[in-house]
Each structure stands twice: as C-alpha cells, then as structure tokens.
Design a protein around this motif. Sequence first.
Motif: not given
Length: 97
Positions: A44-45, A48-49, A51-52
């Motif tokens: 998940v992280l 998210e990373r 995506k960022l």
Amino acid sequence: MRQMKIAVLIAALGMTACVSKSKHEEAVKSLNEEIAREKGQVEVLSAERAKLENNLIATAKDRGQLKAALDEMKTARDEMRQRQEEQARQLRGEGLG
C-alpha cells in the motif's frame, strides 16, 4: 522403582516437548501473520509513494511550462513597453517639429 522414575521423567520430558512445540508453532504462525500484514502495508505504501512521485513529476513539468509562459509574457511586456516608449518619442518629436 528406578524404572518408574525414569518412565515418569521421560513422560515429563515428552510433555514438555509437546508444549514447547505447540508454543513454537503458535509463535511461528503469529509471526507469519504479522509478516503478511506488514507486506500488505508495504504494498500500500509503495503504491502511494509511486503515486506521489508521479504527481511530483507532473507538478515539476507544469512548473516548467508555467515558468516558460511567464518568461514569454515578460518578454512580450518588455517589447510592448519599448514600442510604447518609441511611439511616445516619435509623437513628442512630431509635436515639437
């Protein structure tokens, strides 16, 4: 009598081994579950990373485009001021002459 003590001792050791094995299996199971949860969190992280990072790259590109557009506007403004000053000089020169 001695054989009985030995038999009791062997039985006690056998029971201890079974309990220890059971505790060991529970601990291993618990650790495997924890590892699975943490792997899920890592996924998940990581998503998210990523995506960022993509957002950051897009923002940097947009910033570069905006800076280029701003530079063009400043150049156009400066050129327009120069033309206006030139026209004002010409008008003053024509009005005096």
